[in-house]
Design an enzyme around this catalytic site. Structure first.
Site, mmCIF file in Angstrom:
data_model
loop_
_atom_site.group_PDB
_atom_site.id
_atom_site.type_symbol
_atom_site.label_atom_id
_atom_site.label_comp_id
_atom_site.label_asym_id
_atom_site.label_seq_id
_atom_site.Cartn_x
_atom_site.Cartn_y
_atom_site.Cartn_z
ATOM 1 N N ASN A 14 50.634 34.701 42.232
ATOM 2 C CA ASN A 14 50.995 34.873 43.652
ATOM 3 C C ASN A 14 50.683 33.605 44.439
ATOM 4 O O ASN A 14 51.481 33.176 45.277
ATOM 5 C CB ASN A 14 50.249 36.065 44.257
ATOM 6 C CG ASN A 14 50.974 37.371 43.989
ATOM 7 O OD1 ASN A 14 52.027 37.628 44.572
ATOM 8 N ND2 ASN A 14 50.437 38.182 43.079
ATOM 9 N N MET A 92 38.983 38.976 43.064
ATOM 10 C CA MET A 92 38.350 40.166 42.499
ATOM 11 C C MET A 92 36.990 40.511 43.112
ATOM 12 O O MET A 92 36.189 41.195 42.484
ATOM 13 C CB MET A 92 38.186 39.995 40.979
ATOM 14 C CG MET A 92 39.491 39.810 40.244
ATOM 15 S SD MET A 92 40.627 41.175 40.505
ATOM 16 C CE MET A 92 39.886 42.376 39.407
ATOM 17 N N ARG A 93 36.755 40.056 44.335
ATOM 18 C CA ARG A 93 35.507 40.425 45.008
ATOM 19 C C ARG A 93 35.844 41.110 46.320
ATOM 20 O O ARG A 93 36.840 40.779 46.955
ATOM 21 C CB ARG A 93 34.676 39.180 45.314
ATOM 22 C CG ARG A 93 34.122 38.458 44.114
ATOM 23 C CD ARG A 93 33.332 37.259 44.589
ATOM 24 N NE ARG A 93 32.163 37.653 45.360
ATOM 25 C CZ ARG A 93 30.905 37.575 44.917
ATOM 26 N NH1 ARG A 93 30.649 37.093 43.726
ATOM 27 N NH2 ARG A 93 29.905 37.955 45.684
ATOM 28 N N LEU A 95 35.227 41.515 50.159
ATOM 29 C CA LEU A 95 34.688 40.667 51.221
ATOM 30 C C LEU A 95 33.636 41.434 52.016
ATOM 31 O O LEU A 95 33.747 42.648 52.202
ATOM 32 C CB LEU A 95 35.815 40.221 52.155
ATOM 33 C CG LEU A 95 36.833 39.263 51.540
ATOM 34 C CD1 LEU A 95 37.998 39.060 52.500
ATOM 35 C CD2 LEU A 95 36.206 37.921 51.181
ATOM 36 N N ASN A 109 46.043 40.593 52.019
ATOM 37 C CA ASN A 109 45.907 40.859 50.584
ATOM 38 C C ASN A 109 47.229 41.404 50.054
ATOM 39 O O ASN A 109 47.999 42.011 50.805
ATOM 40 C CB ASN A 109 44.799 41.894 50.351
ATOM 41 C CG ASN A 109 44.585 42.178 48.875
ATOM 42 O OD1 ASN A 109 44.592 41.274 48.045
ATOM 43 N ND2 ASN A 109 44.411 43.450 48.531
ATOM 44 N N HIS A 111 48.740 43.937 47.063
ATOM 45 C CA HIS A 111 48.276 44.998 46.160
ATOM 46 C C HIS A 111 49.471 45.565 45.390
ATOM 47 O O HIS A 111 50.518 45.835 45.988
ATOM 48 C CB HIS A 111 47.596 46.096 46.984
ATOM 49 C CG HIS A 111 47.009 47.150 46.115
ATOM 50 N ND1 HIS A 111 45.796 46.982 45.471
ATOM 51 C CD2 HIS A 111 47.489 48.362 45.727
ATOM 52 C CE1 HIS A 111 45.558 48.050 44.738
ATOM 53 N NE2 HIS A 111 46.557 48.897 44.880
ATOM 54 N N ASP A 147 41.379 48.046 50.062
ATOM 55 C CA ASP A 147 42.846 48.141 50.155
ATOM 56 C C ASP A 147 43.281 49.095 51.268
ATOM 57 O O ASP A 147 44.264 49.840 51.120
ATOM 58 C CB ASP A 147 43.432 48.612 48.802
ATOM 59 C CG ASP A 147 43.063 47.682 47.661
ATOM 60 O OD1 ASP A 147 43.018 46.467 47.888
ATOM 61 O OD2 ASP A 147 42.819 48.170 46.545
ATOM 62 N N GLU A 176 56.217 41.074 44.250
ATOM 63 C CA GLU A 176 55.057 40.510 44.958
ATOM 64 C C GLU A 176 55.332 39.059 45.346
ATOM 65 O O GLU A 176 54.991 38.617 46.450
ATOM 66 C CB GLU A 176 53.806 40.546 44.058
ATOM 67 C CG GLU A 176 53.297 41.937 43.752
ATOM 68 C CD GLU A 176 52.029 41.904 42.900
ATOM 69 O OE1 GLU A 176 51.177 41.021 43.111
ATOM 70 O OE2 GLU A 176 51.901 42.761 42.008
#
Ligand code: GRF
Length: 203
Positions: A14, A92-93, A95, A109, A111, A147, A176
């Site tokens: 992406n 992958m964290r 915030l 983001n 998804h 999300d 995406e």
């Protein structure tokens, strides 16, 4: 001009599609830095190949202690709450609330499902196993939840009888790569108006 910071942890497809889009289109978005939470992330090499500065923040800190490092890098590259946009692309964290408040409605983001269905990890597989006939992808602003922030745009992808989980994931990913740059462009043109949970696109 919007100064863009992209956060990644892995493959970076992406991120690559965003950077290629910004190279090929006239926009008021300037990519400033790619930050990876993993030193071995494939996306780091891709960003370097595209001439964008890369930074790794892989230390064992948690929450705001970790995110403070992100803020200091973003600010060093002039990605500030006033002029910046932070895009999570396979980051992958979670915030910290402090970071989210600091860059309020300036973090996006992507998804791989039609939110609010199938949040969290392995969304394509969850949708496939559930047996849905339509899934897709969502770009949303990031809030303090998982999300759960206001939805900017979604793209549908039909689930074919012949699909495997892999072929479905691949078709979602193709969408995406179209949707994320489109949303960034809308943001840079000041065309997104957030009213509570609703994001109105003023075309
Ligand atoms: C994508 O499926 C994205 O929707 C999700 O993580 C994956 C990242 O892939 N958030 P890539 O690193 O952009 O290739």
């Amino acid at each position: 001009m919007i100064n863009l910071g992209i956060l990644i942890s892995g493959r970076g497809s992406n991120m690559e599609s965003i950077l290629n889009f910004l190279k090929s289109e006239v926009t008021s978005v300037c990519p400033k830095v790619v930050i990876s939470s993993k030193s071995e992330a494939e996306g780091v090499k891709k960003a370097s190949a595209l001439g964008i500065p890369t930074m790794i923040v892989s230390m064992e800190l948690k929450g705001w202690d970790y995110d403070k490092e992100l803020v200091s890098i973003l600010q060093k590259y002039d990605v500030n709450p006033e002029n910046g946009l932070v895009c999570l692309a396979g980051y992958m964290r979670l915030l910290s609330p402090e970071f989210v408040v600091k860059y309020k409605m300036r973090i996006m983001n992507i998804h791989p499902s039609l939110l609010p269905s199938f949040p969290g990890l392995n969304s394509q597989k969850k949708a496939y196993d559930y047996g849905v006939k339509v899934t897709g992808c969502t770009v949303h602003f990031v809030d303090e939840g998982l999300d759960s922030g206001p939805i900017i745009a979604q793209k549908q992808v039909p689930v074919l009888d012949s699909d495997t989980y892999e072929t479905l994931s691949e078709r979602i990913l193709q969408q995406e790569h179209i949707l994320y740059p489109y949303c960034i462009k809308l943001f840079s043109e000041d065309k997104l108006v957030v009213k509570g949970r609703r994001v109105i696109v003023t075309l």
